[in-house]
Write a protein that holds these residues in place. Structure first.
Motif, PDB file in Angstrom:
ATOM      1  N   LEU A  27       6.199  24.605  34.308  1.00  0.00           N
ATOM      2  CA  LEU A  27       5.646  24.519  35.667  1.00  0.00           C
ATOM      3  C   LEU A  27       5.669  22.842  36.187  1.00  0.00           C
ATOM      4  O   LEU A  27       5.842  22.751  37.464  1.00  0.00           O
ATOM      5  CB  LEU A  27       4.308  25.169  35.898  1.00  0.00           C
ATOM      6  CG  LEU A  27       4.395  26.778  35.789  1.00  0.00           C
ATOM      7  CD1 LEU A  27       3.197  27.406  35.926  1.00  0.00           C
ATOM      8  CD2 LEU A  27       5.289  27.204  37.204  1.00  0.00           C
ATOM      9  N   LEU A  28       4.902  22.331  35.344  1.00  0.00           N
ATOM     10  CA  LEU A  28       5.161  20.776  35.650  1.00  0.00           C
ATOM     11  C   LEU A  28       6.502  20.227  35.661  1.00  0.00           C
ATOM     12  O   LEU A  28       6.695  19.433  36.598  1.00  0.00           O
ATOM     13  CB  LEU A  28       4.180  20.167  34.631  1.00  0.00           C
ATOM     14  CG  LEU A  28       2.708  20.361  34.633  1.00  0.00           C
ATOM     15  CD1 LEU A  28       2.048  19.723  33.231  1.00  0.00           C
ATOM     16  CD2 LEU A  28       2.025  19.891  35.810  1.00  0.00           C
ATOM     17  N   ASP A  29       7.216  20.754  34.949  1.00  0.00           N
ATOM     18  CA  ASP A  29       8.780  20.003  35.028  1.00  0.00           C
ATOM     19  C   ASP A  29       9.343  20.562  36.393  1.00  0.00           C
ATOM     20  O   ASP A  29      10.156  20.023  36.855  1.00  0.00           O
ATOM     21  CB  ASP A  29       9.631  20.859  33.829  1.00  0.00           C
ATOM     22  CG  ASP A  29       9.243  20.346  32.500  1.00  0.00           C
ATOM     23  OD1 ASP A  29       8.699  19.370  32.564  1.00  0.00           O
ATOM     24  OD2 ASP A  29       9.772  20.712  31.358  1.00  0.00           O
ATOM     25  N   LYS A  46      -6.233  18.302  23.779  1.00  0.00           N
ATOM     26  CA  LYS A  46      -5.179  17.903  22.857  1.00  0.00           C
ATOM     27  C   LYS A  46      -3.643  18.306  23.436  1.00  0.00           C
ATOM     28  O   LYS A  46      -2.793  17.586  23.642  1.00  0.00           O
ATOM     29  CB  LYS A  46      -5.140  18.276  21.400  1.00  0.00           C
ATOM     30  CG  LYS A  46      -5.893  17.406  20.453  1.00  0.00           C
ATOM     31  CD  LYS A  46      -5.796  18.039  19.074  1.00  0.00           C
ATOM     32  CE  LYS A  46      -6.916  17.501  18.191  1.00  0.00           C
ATOM     33  NZ  LYS A  46      -7.600  18.291  17.593  1.00  0.00           N
ATOM     34  N   ALA A  47      -3.694  19.707  23.881  1.00  0.00           N
ATOM     35  CA  ALA A  47      -2.718  20.074  24.626  1.00  0.00           C
ATOM     36  C   ALA A  47      -2.250  19.194  25.930  1.00  0.00           C
ATOM     37  O   ALA A  47      -1.058  18.817  26.046  1.00  0.00           O
ATOM     38  CB  ALA A  47      -2.886  21.582  24.971  1.00  0.00           C
ATOM     39  N   ALA A  48      -3.062  18.882  26.745  1.00  0.00           N
ATOM     40  CA  ALA A  48      -2.922  18.073  27.886  1.00  0.00           C
ATOM     41  C   ALA A  48      -2.343  16.898  27.360  1.00  0.00           C
ATOM     42  O   ALA A  48      -1.372  16.473  27.886  1.00  0.00           O
ATOM     43  CB  ALA A  48      -4.272  17.961  28.585  1.00  0.00           C
ATOM     44  N   ALA A  49      -2.843  16.225  26.284  1.00  0.00           N
ATOM     45  CA  ALA A  49      -2.422  15.003  25.836  1.00  0.00           C
ATOM     46  C   ALA A  49      -0.953  14.936  25.529  1.00  0.00           C
ATOM     47  O   ALA A  49      -0.296  13.949  25.595  1.00  0.00           O
ATOM     48  CB  ALA A  49      -3.272  14.524  24.868  1.00  0.00           C
ATOM     49  N   GLY A  50      -0.587  15.988  25.100  1.00  0.00           N
ATOM     50  CA  GLY A  50       0.930  16.388  24.678  1.00  0.00           C
ATOM     51  C   GLY A  50       2.004  16.502  25.743  1.00  0.00           C
ATOM     52  O   GLY A  50       3.053  16.650  25.287  1.00  0.00           O
ATOM     53  N   LEU A  51       1.412  16.657  26.896  1.00  0.00           N
ATOM     54  CA  LEU A  51       2.399  16.955  27.966  1.00  0.00           C
ATOM     55  C   LEU A  51       2.927  15.644  28.375  1.00  0.00           C
ATOM     56  O   LEU A  51       2.102  14.532  28.521  1.00  0.00           O
ATOM     57  CB  LEU A  51       1.540  17.749  28.991  1.00  0.00           C
ATOM     58  CG  LEU A  51       1.193  19.169  28.770  1.00  0.00           C
ATOM     59  CD1 LEU A  51       0.085  19.733  29.759  1.00  0.00           C
ATOM     60  CD2 LEU A  51       2.407  20.209  28.596  1.00  0.00           C
ATOM     61  N   ALA A  53       5.493  14.118  31.355  1.00  0.00           N
ATOM     62  CA  ALA A  53       5.667  13.898  32.914  1.00  0.00           C
ATOM     63  C   ALA A  53       4.913  15.028  33.787  1.00  0.00           C
ATOM     64  O   ALA A  53       5.020  16.193  33.328  1.00  0.00           O
ATOM     65  CB  ALA A  53       7.149  13.730  33.526  1.00  0.00           C
ATOM     66  N   GLY A  54       4.262  14.667  34.553  1.00  0.00           N
ATOM     67  CA  GLY A  54       3.413  15.664  35.454  1.00  0.00           C
ATOM     68  C   GLY A  54       1.974  15.801  35.015  1.00  0.00           C
ATOM     69  O   GLY A  54       1.351  16.640  35.825  1.00  0.00           O
TER      70      GLY A  54
END
Ligand code: NAP
Length: 262
Positions: A27-29, A46-51, A53-54
């Motif tokens: 969705l961010l893509d 941790k999950a957020a940090a691994g994302l 762009a966006g």
């Protein structure tokens, strides 16, 4: 094809791992604004940090989908931050690997609570915002177990069937408000659920070999477990305003493990 999701706000429950995380990323893509939750703050961070762009369009919140007040605060926070809610993906949860003889009354109660609260709490919180959206869509992550029960997952199978039934009712009830409701029914998808089961089984077999045996044992036509991104693709398609005439139905993402022709 432009899926029309840029600048729309989508709430995804259980976005710190597996299918939820892959959906958040997809969705961010697409340029969407995304709000996601989980119970474990560290896992979420941790999950957020691994994302990639966006990430500036991502909001995270710690909450358990069984807690109606916490879910309400989380969804309202998303609507306040992003100016509304256009989509909801009810994904948070897990299955219960138990058969009839080892399922206690508590197992039945907990399983039904998780599955139904996991849909109804986010729905109640998001409904007023979805009703104001020009392209509102709800996707309930379900399992082929809903249509093809497995005795070794007896509580989960029964709860999943109930959720499939509920999704159909919701699609009729919410159509007048312009809210579409669909399901994505999963087969065996390689996520945290299976890595945990592999670790618990402690067979000494490598994860890859264990997965191949599992796919063969369960009769997966494509001969392998699915990837979370392969599920996210179907979820994003159903969220898209381009799917404006699709409601009350669903897509099986199961590599052919489903035997049903409907
Ligand atoms: N993988 C499969 O083969 C498969 C098959 C059929 C159906 N499904 C369903 O697909 C969905 C996603 O599963 P997955 O395989 O991606 O599992 P996963 O990798 O274990 O991810 C589950 C996500 O849900 C969150 N979560 C779990 N219980 C929660 C609760 N009570 N409140 C809020 N968040 C909660 C988890 O974070 P926290 O633990 O930090 O809360 C995590 O972010 C689940 O509903 C699952 O039952 C999966």
């Amino acid at each position: 094809m432009d899926l029309g999701l840029a600048d729309r706000t989508i709430v995804v429950t259980g976005g710190s791992s597996g299918v939820g995380l892959a959906t958040v990323r997809a969705l961010l893509d697409e340029g969407a604004r995304v709000a996601t939750c989980g119970r474990d703050a560290d896992r979420l961070a941790k999950a957020a940090a691994g994302l990639g762009a966006g990430r500036d369009r991502l909001l995270t919140g710690v909450c358990d989908v069984r807690d109606a007040d916490a879910v309400d605060r989380f969804v309202r926070g998303a609507a306040d931050t992003f100016g509304g809610v256009d989509g909801l993906v009810n994904n948070a949860g897990q299955s219960r690997m138990k058969g009839l003889d080892d399922s206690t009354a508590e197992d039945w109660r907990d399983e039904l609570e998780l599955k139904f609260a996991g849909v109804l709490n986010p729905l109640c919180a998001a409904r007023p915002f979805l009703a104001r959206s020009a392209a509102a869509s709800i996707v309930n992550i379900n399992a082929v177990l809903a249509k093809q029960p497995e005795p070794r997952l007896i509580t989960t199978s029964a709860a999943r069937a109930g959720i499939l039934n509920l999704s159909k009712s919701l699609s009729a009830e919410l159509a007048a408000d312009g809210i579409r409701v669909n399901s994505v029914c999963l087969g065996l998808i390689d996520t945290g659920q299976w890595t945990r089961r592999h670790a618990a089984a402690a067979t000494g077999t490598s994860y890859e070999d264990w997965q191949a045996e599992l796919a063969a044992d369960r009769g997966v036509a494509l001969g392998r477990l699915g990837r979370a991104e392969e599920v996210a693709y179907a979820v994003v398609a159903l969220l898209s305003p381009r799917a404006s005439y699709i409601t009350g139905t669903g897509i099986d993402v199961c590599g052919g493990v489903g035997r049903s022709i409907l």
